[in-house]
Design a protein around this motif. Sequence first.
Motif, short mmCIF file in Angstrom:
data_model
loop_
_atom_site.label_atom_id
_atom_site.label_comp_id
_atom_site.label_asym_id
_atom_site.label_seq_id
_atom_site.Cartn_x
_atom_site.Cartn_y
_atom_site.Cartn_z
N ASN A 74 0.82 -1.22 0.00
CA ASN A 74 0.00 0.00 0.00
C ASN A 74 0.85 1.26 0.00
OD1 ASN A 74 -2.33 -1.52 -0.10
ND2 ASN A 74 -2.64 -1.48 2.11
N ARG B 143 3.42 1.65 -1.73
CA ARG B 143 3.96 1.80 -3.08
C ARG B 143 2.88 1.83 -4.16
NH1 ARG B 143 6.95 -0.65 0.44
NH2 ARG B 143 9.21 -0.42 0.37
N SER B 144 1.63 1.69 -3.79
CA SER B 144 0.59 1.40 -4.77
C SER B 144 -0.08 2.59 -5.43
CB SER B 144 -0.49 0.53 -4.13
OG SER B 144 -1.18 1.29 -3.15
N ASP B 145 0.03 3.77 -4.88
CA ASP B 145 -0.59 4.96 -5.47
C ASP B 145 -2.09 4.78 -5.70
OD1 ASP B 145 0.72 7.32 -5.70
OD2 ASP B 145 1.34 7.05 -7.77
N GLY B 146 -2.79 4.30 -4.69
CA GLY B 146 -4.25 4.19 -4.78
C GLY B 146 -4.79 2.79 -4.96
N THR C 161 -4.90 -0.23 -3.42
CA THR C 161 -4.53 -0.82 -2.14
C THR C 161 -4.99 -2.27 -2.03
OG1 THR C 161 -6.56 -0.02 -1.10
CG2 THR C 161 -4.62 1.41 -0.98
N ARG D 207 -2.03 -4.41 -10.12
CA ARG D 207 -1.39 -4.77 -8.85
C ARG D 207 -0.19 -5.68 -9.07
NH1 ARG D 207 -6.83 -4.07 -7.48
NH2 ARG D 207 -7.11 -2.78 -5.60
N ILE E 28 2.75 -3.52 -9.83
CA ILE E 28 3.30 -2.92 -8.61
C ILE E 28 4.13 -3.95 -7.85
CG2 ILE E 28 2.68 -1.96 -6.34
CD1 ILE E 28 0.15 -0.80 -7.83
N TRP F 257 8.11 -3.75 -7.13
CA TRP F 257 8.55 -3.80 -5.73
C TRP F 257 9.54 -4.93 -5.49
CZ3 TRP F 257 4.93 -5.65 -1.25
CH2 TRP F 257 5.54 -5.39 -0.01
N ILE G 129 3.51 10.12 3.28
CA ILE G 129 2.12 10.02 2.78
C ILE G 129 1.17 10.70 3.74
CG2 ILE G 129 0.24 8.38 2.34
CD1 ILE G 129 2.43 6.47 1.23
N GLN H 223 1.24 14.44 3.38
CA GLN H 223 0.62 14.96 2.17
C GLN H 223 -0.89 15.09 2.29
OE1 GLN H 223 1.88 12.30 -0.91
NE2 GLN H 223 3.93 13.16 -1.03
N LYS H 224 -1.49 14.39 3.26
CA LYS H 224 -2.94 14.39 3.40
C LYS H 224 -3.44 15.59 4.12
CE LYS H 224 -3.46 9.45 3.07
NZ LYS H 224 -3.88 8.24 3.69
#
Length: 155
Positions: free
Chosen positions: A55, A57-60, A62, A82, A85, A89, A151, A154-155
Amino acid sequence: MKEIFLRKNNQIVGADAGNPPGSVSEGMLFARRLNSAAFAAGIHTSATQFARGFNLRSDGLTVTTHGARKWLRGDSIPTQGRIQILADWTGVSAAWLRFGEGDRYAGAPTVLDCKARDAQSVVLVRDFLRLPKESQAVVRGLIDVLLQAAISAQK
């Protein structure tokens, strides 16, 4: 498709233990490749840690802990997005990870494919690879913590 069996003392071990020869599912074969790639990359395969690392590394795209467990056990196969990803990874090719076809590392990202191609980044990766596996796991854990903090910020 070739049938692959992992044997120890003439007994089948792993996700297909207890199943008769020839009954190895596509999901089990995928799980073997995923676990092998994760092990080689020094990634912990506990479902919780695996899902958390994915998650980050996934950019959305999940995955839940339950979903990661299903991938690692061979109960399900992730979508192609996925899988890409996971391949990035773990450092293997997406085609090999999904289907077991082609070269394991063909098309996998290399140090030269990194966004930062400066000499310091290349040296950093080389130094990391020279560390013992236990130290690599510590560094990987630190990177995961720092990614999570970034992360969250950034939220």
